[in-house]
Design an enzyme around this catalytic site. Structure first.
Site, PDB file in Angstrom:
ATOM      1  N   ILE A 234      -5.985  -2.165  -3.567  1.00 39.97           N
ATOM      2  CA  ILE A 234      -7.274  -1.638  -4.345  1.00 39.97           C
ATOM      3  C   ILE A 234      -7.515  -0.337  -3.907  1.00 39.97           C
ATOM      4  CG2 ILE A 234      -9.696  -1.945  -4.823  1.00 39.97           C
ATOM      5  CD1 ILE A 234      -8.997  -4.957  -3.958  1.00 39.97           C
ATOM      6  N   GLN A 235      -7.939   0.816  -4.960  1.00 38.77           N
ATOM      7  CA  GLN A 235      -8.097   2.194  -4.645  1.00 38.77           C
ATOM      8  C   GLN A 235      -9.264   2.361  -3.547  1.00 38.77           C
ATOM      9  OE1 GLN A 235      -7.613   0.946  -7.788  1.00 38.77           O
ATOM     10  NE2 GLN A 235      -7.538   2.433  -9.295  1.00 38.77           N
ATOM     11  N   THR A 240      -3.166   2.281   1.623  1.00 40.44           N
ATOM     12  CA  THR A 240      -2.068   3.232   1.711  1.00 40.44           C
ATOM     13  C   THR A 240      -1.433   3.281   3.394  1.00 40.44           C
ATOM     14  OG1 THR A 240      -2.533   4.854   0.152  1.00 40.44           O
ATOM     15  CG2 THR A 240      -1.158   5.739   1.798  1.00 40.44           C
ATOM     16  N   LYS A 264       9.311   5.408  -0.973  1.00 42.49           N
ATOM     17  CA  LYS A 264       9.778   4.164  -1.092  1.00 42.49           C
ATOM     18  C   LYS A 264      10.669   3.804   0.229  1.00 42.49           C
ATOM     19  CE  LYS A 264      11.391   3.404  -5.068  1.00 42.49           C
ATOM     20  NZ  LYS A 264      11.556   2.606  -6.370  1.00 42.49           N
ATOM     21  N   TRP A 285       5.375   1.127  -7.993  1.00 42.15           N
ATOM     22  CA  TRP A 285       4.618   0.411  -8.948  1.00 42.15           C
ATOM     23  C   TRP A 285       5.274  -0.128 -10.035  1.00 42.15           C
ATOM     24  CZ3 TRP A 285       0.085   0.723  -6.581  1.00 42.15           C
ATOM     25  CH2 TRP A 285      -0.288   1.709  -5.669  1.00 42.15           C
ATOM     26  N   HIS A 290      -1.647   0.671  -9.261  1.00 44.47           N
ATOM     27  CA  HIS A 290      -2.707   0.011  -8.905  1.00 44.47           C
ATOM     28  C   HIS A 290      -3.024  -1.284  -9.743  1.00 44.47           C
ATOM     29  CE1 HIS A 290      -4.013   2.669  -5.517  1.00 44.47           C
ATOM     30  NE2 HIS A 290      -3.750   3.590  -6.252  1.00 44.47           N
TER      31      HIS A 290
END
Length: 617
Positions: A234-235, A240, A264, A285, A290
Site C-alpha cells: 500500500i502506498q 519499501t 529487483k 510490478w 501497487h
C-alpha cells in the site's frame, strides 16, 4: 663628484607649506618604487632585511634596540649615500608602523614561549602526581627497580588500552544510539518488553474479542516446496523499507541475489530456479503498480503458473502479507509525494476482468501530474483515491460492483468494504504496523519461522511529521478517511493482542521446558543414587552369605534387591500409559501397614520420577 638625484632629494630639507595653504595630513612620497628596489637589491642592506622580515614564529628578541627615529646625516659621497639605511629613505609615519610591527612579533613570540613553558610545567606536574599515585597503588613494584620508569611505562600501557577500548566500542556500537554510551543505561531498569516504540504502555484494554486461532499465527511455510509469500504494498505505509528487509535482511539457506544498480533481486528456492517471494523487489510490478487485494488474488496464480498446464499446476499456499499505517500520517505523506510529481498512472485498477472507465474513476488534475498542489486542493477532490485507500486496497471490490458507484447506496457500499477489509486482514498470514517496527519484526519471525539479520529501526521523524496542521485540518482528514480510521483501530487492537499472546506463549514454553529439564535431571540423579545403593547392598549380601547364610536370610527376606528394583522399573514403564492402574496401586499401597519399612515408599517415589522422565523422553 655630484650626488645622485635620489640622494640629493633625501638630504634636501622638508618643504614648508606656503602661508595660507592648508596643512598636509600625510607625508609626501620621498622615493619612487624603482629607487626602493634599487636600495633593497644591495646585499647586506637594511632594506633587504626589513623587506624579508623575520621568519614565521621567530623574532629578533623582545629587548632588541628600537629603530632610531633620527633625521638622516649628510653624506659627502655616493658610497655614503648608497650605504644609508632604508629607514632614512622612508617617511616618519611609515618608520613608526614598521617599528610597531616588529614589537608585535616580539610579543607573539613571548606569548608562544610562555604557553609552551606553561604546558611543559603542567605536564611535568601531572607526571609527578601520577607517579605518586601509582607508587601508592603499586607499592611492591617500587622495590624491584626504578619507579619513575615503570610508572611511565604503566601509564603508557593504560592510555593505549583506553584508546583501543574506545576504537573497539565505536566499531561494535557506532553512533549515539548505543545503549553503552547512554548514561541512563546504568541507572534505569531493564525496559519492559511490552512497551511500544512511542513509549506508551502496550498493556491496553482490548476492544475486540478474538479467538485463539485468530491470535495464534503460525504459518507452516515451506520454502523448499511450492508455498509463496505475496506482499501487498500500500502506498506510503513504509512498504519499501519492509520490502528491502525481505530480500536483503533474512537469514536463508540461499539468500536473495541483489546486484548493484538493479532494483529487483533474484530470490530462488534452494536448488530450484523458482521464486518464493512475490513483491516489488523480487518479481517487480507484475500485476500492476501497487496492485490491491482484488488484483493480486486473480493475477498472482496466473503469473506464477501461467506457462504451465492447469492440470500440472501444484497446489500452492499463497501467504498474503501487508503493512498498515496511521491514516492521517499516511494521507499527509501521500500528499507530499504527489506534490513532488508522483501520479501512479501505471496502476491498472483491474476489477472483474476490466479496468475502470474515465466516468467511473475521474482524474483530479488535467496536466501531466499534480505537482505543487496545496493541501486544500488535495482534500477538495471528491475522486481522490487517497481517501480511504487502505480499506479500498484490502477489500474485495467485486462485492460492491468495483468502481461503479451507482450499484448500491454509499452507506451500504462503505459498510461492505469495511467488513471485507477487516475479514481479509484478519485471515492474512501476517500484517504489520509502521508505528511498531520491532513488534512487526518479532511477529513476522514467529509467524514464518524466519529470522532477520539486523533489527528494524523505528523512524519517528518522517515527511508527514514535518507537516504542521491545525486541529481543524486534522479533523477534516480524519473525516475523509473515516473508513481507514476504523480499520486501523481494528488492526492495531488485533496486532497488539497477537504480540502479547505470542510473548506469553513464548514465556510459558520456556518455563515448561525448564521444568521438564529439572525433572529429567532429578530423575537421573535418583536413578544413579539407587543403582549405586543396590550395588552396595548386593556386595554386603555376598559378604554376609559367606559368613552366616542362615542369619543373612533371616535379616533380609528378599535375597535379591536389585531384581526387585528392576521389576519395579519394568512395571512402571509398562504401566505408565494406564493412569487408572497406577492410581489403584497407589491406593493399595496406602492401605498397607506402616511396618513394611521406609524403603518401599522410597522405591515408589523413584519409579514415579523415572516414569515421568521416560514419558518426557
Amino acid at each position: 663628484m655630484a650626488l645622485p638625484a635620489f640622494a640629493a632629494r633625501a638630504l634636501r630639507p622638508p618643504l614648508q607649506p606656503e602661508q595660507g595653504a592648508p596643512a598636509r595630513t600625510t607625508c609626501p612620497r620621498r622615493h619612487s618604487r624603482v629607487e626602493a628596489e634599487l636600495a633593497a637589491s644591495r646585499p647586506g642592506s637594511v632594506a633587504a632585511s626589513v623587506r624579508a622580515g623575520p621568519p614565521r614564529g621567530v623574532s629578533l628578541g623582545f629587548n632588541s634596540p628600537p629603530l632610531q627615529d633620527k633625521p638622516p646625516k649628510a653624506f659627502s659621497s655616493l658610497a655614503g649615500a648608497l650605504r644609508a639605511p632604508l629607514f632614512a629613505l622612508l617617511p616618519r609615519g611609515r618608520r613608526r608602523r614598521m617599528h610597531d610591527l616588529r614589537r608585535r612579533w616580539d610579543l607573539g613570540s613571548l606569548c608562544r614561549a610562555l604557553l609552551t613553558r606553561g604546558l611543559a610545567a603542567v605536564g611535568h606536574s601531572l607526571k609527578h602526581v601520577l607517579s605518586a599515585i601509582f607508587s601508592k597503588i603499586f607499592g611492591p613494584l617500587a622495590s624491584v627497580g626504578n619507579m619513575d620508569e615503570k610508572s611511565n611505562k604503566l601509564l603508557l600501557a593504560l592510555v593505549m588500552l583506553f584508546l583501543f577500548a574506545v576504537i573497539v566500542l565505536q566499531y561494535v556500537c557506532p553512533g549515539t544510539e548505543c545503549q553503552l554510551l547512554r548514561l541512563q543505561a546504568f541507572s534505569s531498569p531493564v525496559p519492559d518488553p511490552y512497551r511500544s516504540e512511542d513509549e506508551s504502555s502496550a498493556r491496553f484494554v482490548p476492544r475486540y474479542n478474538f479467538s485463539r486461532s485468530d491470535l495464534l499465527r503460525k504459518v507452516d511455510f515451506d520454502i523448499n516446496g511450492d508455498d509463496l509469500i505475496v506482499f501487498l504494498h500500500i502506498q506510503k505505509t513504509g512498504g519499501t523499507t519492509f520490502g528491502r528487509h525481505l530480500v536483503r535482511n533474512i537469514q536463508l539457506e540461499q539468500p536473495c541475489e541483489c546486484r548493484v544498480g538493479q532494483k529487483k533481486c533474484t530470490c530462488h528456492r534452494p536448488g530450484k530456479r523458482e521464486t518464493w517471494l512475490f513483491s516489488r523487489f523480487s518479481t517487480g510490478w507484475s500485476c500492476g503498480l501497487h496492485a490491491d487485494w482484488t488484483e493480486l488474488t486473480s493475477c498472482v496464480p496466473a503469473v506464477v503458473d501461467g506457462k504451465r498446464d492447469a492440470r500440472l499446476r501444484p497446489s500452492r499456499n499463497f501467504h498474503y502479507i501487508t503493512i498498515l499505517r496511521d491514516p492521517v500520517s499516511r494521507y499527509l505523506s501521500e500528499w507530499r509525494h504527489v506534490q513532488r510529481g508522483a501520479t501512479w498512472k501505471a496502476s491498472l485498477h483491474v476489477c472483474d476482468g476490466r479496468p475502470p472507465t474515465s466516468e467511473e474513476l475521474p482524474s483530479c488534475y488535467t496536466g501531466d501530474d499534480w505537482s505543487g498542489c496545496p493541501l486544500k486542493e488535495f482534500m477538495d477532490c471528491p475522486y481522490n483515491l487517497a481517501n480511504n485507500r487502505q480499506v479500498r486496497m484490502l477489500s474485495d471490490l467485486t462485492l460492491v460492483g468495483c468502481y461503479n458507484l451507482s450499484v448500491m447506496p454509499e452507506k451500504q457500499r462503505n459498510k461492505i468494504l469495511l467488513e471485507s477489509a477487516k475479514s481479509n486482514l484478519k485471515h492474512m498470514a501476517f500484517f504489520g504496523l509502521t508505528e511498531f517496527q520491532r513488534k512487526t519484526q518479532y511477529l513476522f519471525e514467529k509467524t514464518f519461522n524466519m529470522n532477520f539479520i539486523s533489527p528494524f529501526i523505528q523512524y519517528n521523524t518522517t515527511r508527514a511529521s514535518s507537516v504542521e496542521i491545525n486541529e481543524e485540518v486534522q479533523k477534516r482528514i480524519e473525516g475523509l478517511n473515516f473508513l481507514d480510521m476504523e480499520l486501523y483501530s481494528y488492526a492495531k487492537d488485533l496486532f497488539l493482542q497477537r504480540y502479547q499472546f505470542m510473548r506469553q506463549k513464548e514465556h510459558q514454553d520456556a518455563r515448561r521446558k525448564r521444568q521438564e529439564q529439572r525433572k529429567f535431571l532429578k530423575g537421573r540423579l535418583l536413578q544413579t543414587h539407587f543403582q549405586s545403593q543396590s550395588q552396595s547392598q548386593s556386595q554386603s549380601q555376598s559378604q554376609g552369605q559367606s559368613q552366616s547364610p542362615g542369619q543373612n536370610l533371616s535379616q533380609n527376606p528378599n535375597p535379591n534387591p536389585n531384581q526387585n528394583l528392576t521389576q519395579n522399573l519394568s512395571q512402571n514403564l509398562t504401566q505408565r500409559s494406564n493412569p487408572k492402574l497406577i492410581q489403584r496401586e497407589n491406593r493399595g499401597s496406602q492401605k498397607q501397614g506402616s511396618g513394611q519399612g521406609q524403603s518401599d515408599n522410597t522405591s515408589n517415589g523413584t519409579n514415579d520420577y523415572i516414569g515421568s522422565v521416560e514419558t518426557w523422553r
